[in-house]
Design a protein around this motif. Structure first.
Motif, mmCIF file in Angstrom:
data_model
loop_
_atom_site.group_PDB
_atom_site.id
_atom_site.type_symbol
_atom_site.label_atom_id
_atom_site.label_comp_id
_atom_site.label_asym_id
_atom_site.label_seq_id
_atom_site.Cartn_x
_atom_site.Cartn_y
_atom_site.Cartn_z
ATOM 1 N N GLY A 184 -2.095 -0.889 -3.345
ATOM 2 C CA GLY A 184 -3.214 -0.307 -2.638
ATOM 3 C C GLY A 184 -2.958 1.178 -2.488
ATOM 4 N N SER A 193 0.837 -1.197 0.000
ATOM 5 C CA SER A 193 0.000 0.000 0.000
ATOM 6 C C SER A 193 0.873 1.247 0.000
ATOM 7 C CB SER A 193 -0.904 0.006 1.234
ATOM 8 O OG SER A 193 -1.631 1.215 1.294
ATOM 9 N N TYR A 201 -7.229 0.375 -5.178
ATOM 10 C CA TYR A 201 -5.939 -0.066 -5.705
ATOM 11 C C TYR A 201 -5.895 0.245 -7.189
ATOM 12 C CZ TYR A 201 -8.663 -4.060 -7.313
ATOM 13 O OH TYR A 201 -9.613 -4.841 -7.924
#
Length: 99
Positions: free
Chosen positions: A45, A23, A51
């Motif tokens: 992400g 992420s 995402y």
């Protein structure tokens, strides 16, 4: 034989078997940029359940696509230029400053 099959099914269904995607919000801007540069193309992400696929350059896009600059939040920068996304231009699109 049945024991092996049952064990395989249990492992496949366990959360540990699922890979988590990196992420951008858990990394600094520089860490995110380096990750995209190192892998060339990856799915990241970008906060919550969102995402997208990011690329180092246009060579990771389909031949009919262009690379559009991608600004996403990181833990130290709410608008970090982490790389590019591949984009299929439409008939009304033109190559301006955003590409």
């Amino acid at each position: 034989m049945m024991t092996r099959i049952a064990a395989a099914l249990v492992l496949a269904a366990s959360p540990a078997a699922a890979q988590t995607r990196p992420s951008s919000t858990a990394m600094t801007c520089q860490q995110t940029i380096r990750l995209v540069q190192a892998r060339g193309a990856l799915v990241l992400g970008t906060g919550g359940m969102t995402y997208d696929r990011f690329v180092r350059d246009r060579s990771f896009c389909e031949p009919t696509e262009i690379a559009k600059r991608a600004f996403r939040p990181t833990c130290d920068n709410p608008n970090c230029l982490i790389g590019y996304t591949c984009y299929e231009p439409g008939a009304g699109d033109w190559f301006g400053a955003d590409y």
